[in-house]
Design a protein around this motif. Structure first.
Motif, short mmCIF file in Angstrom:
data_model
loop_
_atom_site.label_atom_id
_atom_site.label_comp_id
_atom_site.label_asym_id
_atom_site.label_seq_id
_atom_site.Cartn_x
_atom_site.Cartn_y
_atom_site.Cartn_z
N VAL A 143 0.84 -1.21 0.00
CA VAL A 143 0.00 0.00 0.00
C VAL A 143 0.87 1.25 0.00
O VAL A 143 0.57 2.22 -0.71
CB VAL A 143 -0.96 -0.01 1.22
CG1 VAL A 143 -1.57 1.36 1.44
CG2 VAL A 143 -2.05 -1.05 1.01
N GLN A 144 1.94 1.26 0.77
CA GLN A 144 2.80 2.44 0.81
C GLN A 144 3.41 2.71 -0.57
O GLN A 144 3.49 3.86 -1.01
CB GLN A 144 3.91 2.27 1.85
CG GLN A 144 4.69 3.55 2.11
CD GLN A 144 5.66 3.42 3.25
OE1 GLN A 144 6.62 2.65 3.17
NE2 GLN A 144 5.44 4.16 4.33
N HIS A 145 3.84 1.66 -1.25
CA HIS A 145 4.38 1.84 -2.60
C HIS A 145 3.28 2.32 -3.55
O HIS A 145 3.51 3.18 -4.41
CB HIS A 145 4.96 0.52 -3.10
CG HIS A 145 5.65 0.62 -4.43
ND1 HIS A 145 6.91 1.15 -4.57
CD2 HIS A 145 5.24 0.28 -5.68
CE1 HIS A 145 7.26 1.12 -5.85
NE2 HIS A 145 6.26 0.60 -6.54
N PRO A 165 -8.28 4.30 -2.90
CA PRO A 165 -7.09 4.65 -3.70
C PRO A 165 -7.31 5.83 -4.61
O PRO A 165 -6.37 6.58 -4.90
CB PRO A 165 -6.78 3.37 -4.47
CG PRO A 165 -8.02 2.55 -4.40
CD PRO A 165 -8.70 2.90 -3.13
N GLY A 166 -8.54 6.05 -5.08
CA GLY A 166 -8.81 7.18 -5.97
C GLY A 166 -8.54 8.53 -5.34
O GLY A 166 -8.25 9.51 -6.04
N GLN A 167 -8.58 8.60 -4.00
CA GLN A 167 -8.35 9.87 -3.32
C GLN A 167 -6.90 10.31 -3.37
O GLN A 167 -6.58 11.45 -3.05
CB GLN A 167 -8.83 9.77 -1.87
CG GLN A 167 -10.33 9.63 -1.72
CD GLN A 167 -10.75 9.53 -0.29
OE1 GLN A 167 -11.05 8.45 0.21
NE2 GLN A 167 -10.80 10.64 0.40
N PHE A 168 -5.99 9.39 -3.75
CA PHE A 168 -4.57 9.74 -3.81
C PHE A 168 -4.13 10.12 -5.22
O PHE A 168 -2.99 10.53 -5.41
CB PHE A 168 -3.72 8.57 -3.29
CG PHE A 168 -3.73 8.45 -1.81
CD1 PHE A 168 -2.71 8.99 -1.05
CD2 PHE A 168 -4.76 7.81 -1.16
CE1 PHE A 168 -2.71 8.90 0.32
CE2 PHE A 168 -4.79 7.70 0.22
CZ PHE A 168 -3.75 8.25 0.97
N TYR A 188 -1.79 -7.35 -6.71
CA TYR A 188 -3.18 -7.73 -6.47
C TYR A 188 -3.81 -8.20 -7.78
O TYR A 188 -3.56 -7.63 -8.84
CB TYR A 188 -3.97 -6.57 -5.88
CG TYR A 188 -3.62 -6.32 -4.43
CD1 TYR A 188 -4.29 -6.97 -3.40
CD2 TYR A 188 -2.59 -5.45 -4.09
CE1 TYR A 188 -3.96 -6.77 -2.07
CE2 TYR A 188 -2.23 -5.24 -2.76
CZ TYR A 188 -2.92 -5.90 -1.76
OH TYR A 188 -2.57 -5.69 -0.45
N SER A 189 -4.64 -9.22 -7.68
CA SER A 189 -5.23 -9.82 -8.88
C SER A 189 -6.37 -8.98 -9.44
O SER A 189 -6.76 -9.16 -10.59
CB SER A 189 -5.75 -11.23 -8.56
OG SER A 189 -6.71 -11.18 -7.50
N SER A 190 -6.93 -8.08 -8.64
CA SER A 190 -8.03 -7.25 -9.11
C SER A 190 -7.99 -5.90 -8.41
O SER A 190 -7.43 -5.75 -7.32
CB SER A 190 -9.38 -7.92 -8.85
OG SER A 190 -9.64 -7.97 -7.46
N ALA A 191 -8.60 -4.90 -9.07
CA ALA A 191 -8.68 -3.56 -8.48
C ALA A 191 -9.53 -3.57 -7.22
O ALA A 191 -9.26 -2.81 -6.28
CB ALA A 191 -9.24 -2.57 -9.50
N SER A 192 -10.54 -4.42 -7.18
CA SER A 192 -11.41 -4.46 -6.00
C SER A 192 -10.67 -5.02 -4.78
O SER A 192 -10.81 -4.50 -3.66
CB SER A 192 -12.66 -5.29 -6.29
OG SER A 192 -12.31 -6.62 -6.62
N ALA A 193 -9.87 -6.06 -4.98
CA ALA A 193 -9.09 -6.62 -3.87
C ALA A 193 -8.07 -5.60 -3.38
O ALA A 193 -7.85 -5.44 -2.17
CB ALA A 193 -8.38 -7.90 -4.31
N THR A 199 -9.84 -2.86 -1.36
CA THR A 199 -10.18 -3.30 0.00
C THR A 199 -8.96 -3.22 0.91
O THR A 199 -9.05 -2.72 2.04
CB THR A 199 -10.71 -4.75 -0.03
OG1 THR A 199 -11.90 -4.80 -0.82
CG2 THR A 199 -11.00 -5.24 1.38
N ALA A 200 -7.82 -3.71 0.43
CA ALA A 200 -6.59 -3.67 1.23
C ALA A 200 -6.14 -2.23 1.47
O ALA A 200 -5.69 -1.89 2.57
CB ALA A 200 -5.48 -4.45 0.52
N PHE A 201 -6.31 -1.39 0.47
CA PHE A 201 -5.90 0.00 0.58
C PHE A 201 -6.74 0.73 1.63
O PHE A 201 -6.22 1.46 2.47
CB PHE A 201 -6.02 0.69 -0.78
CG PHE A 201 -5.27 1.99 -0.88
CD1 PHE A 201 -3.99 2.02 -1.40
CD2 PHE A 201 -5.85 3.18 -0.46
CE1 PHE A 201 -3.29 3.21 -1.50
CE2 PHE A 201 -5.17 4.37 -0.56
CZ PHE A 201 -3.89 4.38 -1.08
#
Length: 258
Positions: A212-214, A252-255, A234-239, A242-244
Motif C-alpha cells: 500500500v505504501q508503494h 485509492p482514488g483519493q490519492f 493484487y489480482s483485481s482492483a477491488s481486492a 479493499t486492502a488500501f
C-alpha cells in the motif's frame, strides 16, 4: 540529465543555528526524483506536500507524507527522504523554544485547511512583525497530532532481510510465508514471531502495508488504479481497493491527482 537528484545536507544538533523567525518555510516543485541523504536540522521541521506523496525515514520507520498528512520531526533528529518527480514539496522550520510542538518525537500531523492557510500566510513577503507573530501563535495552536498515521517499520533482524529486500524491490512479489520459510530453512512460526516482535505485524499484514505504501506513490503520479493494483501484486482492483482502505481509511482514488 540525471534521473535522480541526490541531495546532501548537514547534520545539526537542536538549536545549533539561530534563525530569524519562529516559523519559516519553503516549497519546491521537484523536477526529478529526489533523494535526501540522512541529515538533521537545528530547527523542528514539518513536512507535507501540496501535491504528491513522498516518504521520510526516521530510524526504522518509513513515514508517508501527503497533502493531508504531514510529518513533524523534532530538531536534531536524523532523517532521510524520497520524493518522485512532480511532487510539490513543502517544509516549515520551527525555531527551538518558540513552541512545544505537537510531540517530542516524530509524529503525523493533520494538514487542515486552516493550518495550510496560516503557513501560506507566513510565506507572504513584507508581512508586518505584529501580523507574523499573531500568525505564528495561531500555527502553534492548531498544530496537533493526527488521529491516524501511516508508517512502515523496517525490521532489523538478519533473518528477515531477504524478505524485506524482495518486497521493497518488487511489491508484486507473491512469495508465500511457507515458501520463504523453505528458502530460509526455518519454520513459518519463526518468521511470524520475528515480524511480530519487531513490527507488531504478521508477515501478511506487513507485506500488505508495504504494498500500500508503494501504491500511494504510484497513485500520486496519476497511474490508474487497476494498473497500480497489478504493479503491487493484487489480482483485481477491488481486492486492492479493499486492502488500501483497510490500511489508510481512504479509497485509492483519493490519492490520484485532481
Amino acid at each position: 540529465m540525471p534521473r535522480t537528484d541526490n541531495r546532501r545536507l548537514p547534520r545539526y544538533t537542536a538549536g545549533e543555528v539561530d534563525v530569524p523567525y519562529a516559523v519559516s518555510g519553503h516549497g519546491e516543485v521537484l523536477e526529478l526524483d529526489t533523494v535526501w541523504a540522512e541529515h538533521s536540522h537545528p530547527t523542528h521541521e514539518l513536512l507535507w506536500n501540496e501535491r504528491g506523496v513522498s516518504s521520510a525515514r526516521v530510524g526504522a520507520r518509513i513515514w508517508s507524507v501527503t497533502p493531508k498528512l504531514g510529518l513533524w520531526i523534532p530538531a536534531g533528529v536524523p532523517h532521510s527522504g524520497r520524493a518522485p518527480a512532480g511532487t510539490w514539496h513543502r517544509a516549515a522550520q520551527f525555531r527551538v523554544g518558540s513552541a512545544p510542538g505537537p510531540a517530542p518525537e516524530p509524529v503525523a500531523v493533520e494538514m487542515t485547511p486552516l493550518l495550510c492557510l496560516l503557513l501560506e500566510r507566513l510565506g507572504t513577503e513584507h508581512l508586518a512583525p505584529e501580523a507574523r507573530e499573531r500568525t505564528e501563535l495561531m500555527v502553534t495552536d492548531v498544530l496537533t497530532p493526527a488521529a491516524g498515521e501511516f508508517f512502515l517499520t523496517l525490521p532489523k533482524a538478519p533473518l528477515l532481510a531477504p524478505i524485506v529486500a524482495a518486497l521493497r524491490e518488487d511489491p508484486a512479489d507473491g512469495t508465500t510465508l511457507r515458501a520463504w520459510a523453505g528458502r530460509l530453512g526455518v519454520s513459518t512460526r519463526t518468521i511470524t514471531r520475528a515480524f511480530v516482535g519487531e513490527t507488531g505485524l504478521t508477515f501478511s499484514a506487513w507485506s500488505a502495508l508495504a504494498r500500500v505504501q508503494h501504491a500511494m506513490t504510484l497513485l500520486a503520479r496519476g497511474e490508474r488504479v487497476d494498473e497500480v493494483a497489478e504493479q503491487v501484486g493484487y489480482s483485481s482492483a477491488s481486492a486492492f481497493g479493499t486492502a488500501f482502505r483497510r490500511a489508510t481509511g481512504m479509497g485509492p482514488g483519493q490519492f490520484r491527482p485532481r
